[in-house]
Design a protein around this motif. Structure first.
Motif, PDB file in Angstrom:
ATOM      1  N   MET A   1       0.843  -1.203   0.000  1.00 47.02           N
ATOM      2  CA  MET A   1       0.000   0.000   0.000  1.00 47.02           C
ATOM      3  C   MET A   1       0.880   1.257   0.000  1.00 47.02           C
ATOM      4  N   SER A   2       0.580   2.220  -0.862  1.00 48.41           N
ATOM      5  CA  SER A   2       1.378   3.446  -0.907  1.00 48.41           C
ATOM      6  C   SER A   2       1.040   4.320   0.303  1.00 48.41           C
ATOM      7  N   ASP A   3       1.931   5.307   0.595  1.00 45.11           N
ATOM      8  CA  ASP A   3       1.682   6.222   1.719  1.00 45.11           C
ATOM      9  C   ASP A   3       0.375   6.971   1.534  1.00 45.11           C
ATOM     10  N   SER A   4       0.150   7.415   0.272  1.00 46.55           N
ATOM     11  CA  SER A   4      -1.057   8.222   0.058  1.00 46.55           C
ATOM     12  C   SER A   4      -2.321   7.378   0.220  1.00 46.55           C
ATOM     13  N   GLU A   5      -2.220   6.098  -0.171  1.00 47.73           N
ATOM     14  CA  GLU A   5      -3.381   5.226   0.015  1.00 47.73           C
ATOM     15  C   GLU A   5      -3.645   4.997   1.514  1.00 47.73           C
ATOM     16  N   GLY A   6      -2.552   4.771   2.262  1.00 42.34           N
ATOM     17  CA  GLY A   6      -2.684   4.586   3.717  1.00 42.34           C
ATOM     18  C   GLY A   6      -3.275   5.823   4.372  1.00 42.34           C
ATOM     19  N   ASP A   7      -2.793   6.983   3.940  1.00 35.19           N
ATOM     20  CA  ASP A   7      -3.302   8.250   4.474  1.00 35.19           C
ATOM     21  C   ASP A   7      -4.802   8.379   4.165  1.00 35.19           C
ATOM     22  N   PHE A   8      -5.167   8.031   2.919  1.00 38.00           N
ATOM     23  CA  PHE A   8      -6.580   8.100   2.540  1.00 38.00           C
ATOM     24  C   PHE A   8      -7.423   7.193   3.438  1.00 38.00           C
ATOM     25  N   LEU A   9      -6.983   5.932   3.605  1.00 39.01           N
ATOM     26  CA  LEU A   9      -7.788   4.978   4.383  1.00 39.01           C
ATOM     27  C   LEU A   9      -7.937   5.427   5.834  1.00 39.01           C
ATOM     28  N   SER A  10      -6.878   6.010   6.403  1.00 43.39           N
ATOM     29  CA  SER A  10      -7.037   6.440   7.795  1.00 43.39           C
ATOM     30  C   SER A  10      -7.945   7.668   7.873  1.00 43.39           C
ATOM     31  N   ARG A  11      -7.891   8.536   6.875  1.00 40.83           N
ATOM     32  CA  ARG A  11      -8.805   9.691   6.896  1.00 40.83           C
ATOM     33  C   ARG A  11     -10.244   9.268   6.661  1.00 40.83           C
ATOM     34  N   LEU A  12     -10.430   8.281   5.764  1.00 42.73           N
ATOM     35  CA  LEU A  12     -11.793   7.773   5.531  1.00 42.73           C
ATOM     36  C   LEU A  12     -12.356   7.170   6.822  1.00 42.73           C
ATOM     37  N   SER A  13     -11.527   6.414   7.527  1.00 45.44           N
ATOM     38  CA  SER A  13     -12.088   5.772   8.720  1.00 45.44           C
ATOM     39  C   SER A  13     -12.337   6.801   9.822  1.00 45.44           C
ATOM     40  N   ALA A  14     -11.534   7.860   9.869  1.00 45.05           N
ATOM     41  CA  ALA A  14     -11.802   8.921  10.871  1.00 45.05           C
ATOM     42  C   ALA A  14     -13.123   9.620  10.569  1.00 45.05           C
ATOM     43  N   VAL A  15     -13.375   9.919   9.296  1.00 43.14           N
ATOM     44  CA  VAL A  15     -14.642  10.577   8.941  1.00 43.14           C
ATOM     45  C   VAL A  15     -15.810   9.625   9.195  1.00 43.14           C
ATOM     46  N   ALA A  16     -15.606   8.328   8.926  1.00 39.65           N
ATOM     47  CA  ALA A  16     -16.677   7.353   9.165  1.00 39.65           C
ATOM     48  C   ALA A  16     -17.050   7.327  10.650  1.00 39.65           C
ATOM     49  N   VAL A  17     -16.030   7.373  11.517  1.00 44.64           N
ATOM     50  CA  VAL A  17     -16.294   7.386  12.966  1.00 44.64           C
ATOM     51  C   VAL A  17     -17.058   8.657  13.346  1.00 44.64           C
ATOM     52  N   ASN A  18     -16.624   9.793  12.821  1.00 45.90           N
ATOM     53  CA  ASN A  18     -17.307  11.053  13.140  1.00 45.90           C
ATOM     54  C   ASN A  18     -18.734  11.085  12.611  1.00 45.90           C
ATOM     55  N   ALA A  19     -18.939  10.576  11.399  1.00 47.02           N
ATOM     56  CA  ALA A  19     -20.289  10.572  10.810  1.00 47.02           C
ATOM     57  C   ALA A  19     -21.204   9.652  11.626  1.00 47.02           C
ATOM     58  N   GLU A  20     -20.670   8.509  12.008  1.00 49.58           N
ATOM     59  CA  GLU A  20     -21.436   7.555  12.824  1.00 49.58           C
ATOM     60  C   GLU A  20     -21.873   8.215  14.139  1.00 49.58           C
ATOM     61  N   ALA A  21     -20.912   8.885  14.801  1.00 50.96           N
ATOM     62  CA  ALA A  21     -21.217   9.511  16.097  1.00 50.96           C
ATOM     63  C   ALA A  21     -22.270  10.607  15.920  1.00 50.96           C
ATOM     64  N   LEU A  22     -22.170  11.350  14.832  1.00 54.78           N
ATOM     65  CA  LEU A  22     -23.123  12.437  14.621  1.00 54.78           C
ATOM     66  C   LEU A  22     -24.529  11.894  14.340  1.00 54.78           C
ATOM     67  N   ILE A  23     -24.629  10.892  13.483  1.00 56.41           N
ATOM     68  CA  ILE A  23     -25.950  10.314  13.182  1.00 56.41           C
ATOM     69  C   ILE A  23     -26.548   9.716  14.464  1.00 56.41           C
ATOM     70  N   ASP A  24     -25.704   9.051  15.240  1.00 56.50           N
ATOM     71  CA  ASP A  24     -26.143   8.475  16.515  1.00 56.50           C
ATOM     72  C   ASP A  24     -26.704   9.579  17.423  1.00 56.50           C
ATOM     73  N   ALA A  25     -25.991  10.696  17.502  1.00 55.11           N
ATOM     74  CA  ALA A  25     -26.417  11.781  18.389  1.00 55.11           C
ATOM     75  C   ALA A  25     -27.690  12.469  17.878  1.00 55.11           C
ATOM     76  N   LEU A  26     -27.869  12.481  16.561  1.00 55.06           N
ATOM     77  CA  LEU A  26     -29.056  13.144  15.990  1.00 55.06           C
ATOM     78  C   LEU A  26     -30.314  12.290  16.159  1.00 55.06           C
ATOM     79  N   LEU A  27     -30.151  10.972  16.052  1.00 60.78           N
ATOM     80  CA  LEU A  27     -31.318  10.078  16.112  1.00 60.78           C
ATOM     81  C   LEU A  27     -31.592   9.662  17.564  1.00 60.78           C
ATOM     82  N   THR A  28     -32.016  10.632  18.376  1.00 61.48           N
ATOM     83  CA  THR A  28     -32.238  10.371  19.798  1.00 61.48           C
ATOM     84  C   THR A  28     -33.683   9.978  20.070  1.00 61.48           C
ATOM     85  N   HIS A  29     -33.870   9.300  21.188  1.00 61.58           N
ATOM     86  CA  HIS A  29     -35.229   8.912  21.586  1.00 61.58           C
ATOM     87  C   HIS A  29     -36.050  10.104  22.065  1.00 61.58           C
TER      88      HIS A  29
END
Ligand code: IPE
Ligand code: IPE
Ligand code: MG
Ligand code: MG
Ligand code: MG
Length: 311
Positions: A1-29
């Motif tokens: 895996m190239s450095d730029s690909e590794g950088d991309f994958l870690s940034r994608l997973s960071a945004v995925a975590v943030n998006a998940e947390a935000l959707i979770d916080a928005l969809l409250t009981h």
């Protein structure tokens, strides 16, 4: 895996975590002011369909395009979450017996299997409308005119002339309506169908960063073009994975499109030409981003990921 690909994958997973947390916080009981109550079963079906899976490539496109203009992350994540809610709704309805009739999504039973058809339909309806609730909030952008521009663009990308319209054309090509015979669509018609059913939402994601960031007309045009290219690439890759992938890796059914009579470029061109088309699209995406220089390196990596993904 190239450095730029590794950088991309870690940034994608960071945004995925943030998006998940935000959707979770928005969809409250707890129902916010203006709502009487949030029926438990419906909320649970919405949460089931939108949390705990997915690559989150659409929120990533919003964040990465907005980063070109140093847009505060809270804003791009709100817009990315709204877009992801629409995408999740589209998957719930796409999987229904009346549409693609699928039992597996993101490695789990589809929403209508985990709940029931009526709850899944209503969860889709509510995810769709909730997306616009999210987009209308000041956290998405303090300027109401920017929010209205985003609301209009997302409504158009999701509806009659966008995703929903494309889904209708997709099913029509299978021969679901009229005389019931599958249509053999020409390349141009398939490109239009796919630009609508899949491309429109991805294209919105890329354009949204420019709207949030107050981009110039030239910058907006470049992002829109890039969005159209990755939108096209995305569905070709999806159709290739249907032929070459396996259900365990994909987390959804495979080898279904040909028997269903789906109109795909892979179907009319064959595997090798479709792959060649994909790599030409990646080159084109890179050229389109040239005006942004090194700042757009992550979007170049995103186009490569979209074309070469294994799930
Ligand atoms: C699948 O989208 C549906 C299409 C538009 C082809 P994704 O491949 O982005 O699905 P998730 O969100 O990662 O599950
Ligand atoms: C679906 O395309 C696009 C949507 C609007 C959901 P597909 O029907 O090929 O997507 P998958 O393969 O079920 O994810
Ligand atoms: Mg479908
Ligand atoms: Mg499907
Ligand atoms: Mg598919």
């Amino acid at each position: 895996m190239s450095d730029s690909e590794g950088d991309f994958l870690s940034r994608l997973s960071a945004v995925a975590v943030n998006a998940e947390a935000l959707i979770d916080a928005l969809l409250t009981h707890e129902a916010p002011e203006g709502e009487l109550e949030r029926p438990h079963r419906l909320l649970e079906a919405m949460r089931y369909a939108s949390l705990g899976g997915g690559k989150r490539i659409r929120p990533f496109l919003v964040v990465a395009s907005a980063d070109l203009f140093a847009v505060p992350r809270q804003r791009s994540l709100m817009v990315g979450a709204a877009l992801e809610l629409i995408h999740c709704y589209s998957l719930v309805h796409d999987d229904l017996p009346a549409m693609d009739d699928d039992s597996l999504r993101r490695g789990r039973p589809t929403a209508h299997k985990a709940f029931d058809e009526a709850s899944a339909i209503l969860a889709g309806d509510s995810l769709l409308t909730f997306a616009f609730d999210v987009l209308s909030r000041p956290e998405a952008h303090p300027d109401a005119s920017v929010r209205v521009a985003l609301i209009q663009a997302l409504a158009r990308a999701a509806g009659l002339g966008g995703m929903a319209g494309g889904q209708l054309l997709d099913l029509a090509a299978e021969g679901r309506f009229a005389d019931g015979r599958p249509q053999r669509l020409e390349e141009g018609a398939i490109l239009t169908l796919q630009a609508m059913k899949t491309g429109a939402l991805l294209r919105f994601g890329c354009a949204a960063g420019g709207v949030l960031g107050g981009a110039s007309a030239t910058e907006k045009a470049a992002l829109d073009r890039y969005g159209a290219i990755v939108g096209q690439a995305f569905q070709i890759a999806d159709d290739l994975l249907d032929v070459e992938g396996d259900s365990a890796t994909l987390g959804k059914a495979a080898q279904k499109d040909a028997d269903a009579g789906k109109a795909t470029l892979v179907g009319i061109l064959g595997l090798a030409p479709a792959k060649a088309r994909l790599s030409a699209l990646v080159d084109e995406a890179e050229k389109t981003l040239a005006p942004f220089g090194e700042r757009a390196a992550i979007l170049v990596e995103t186009a490569k990921f979209i074309a070469n993904r294994r799930s």
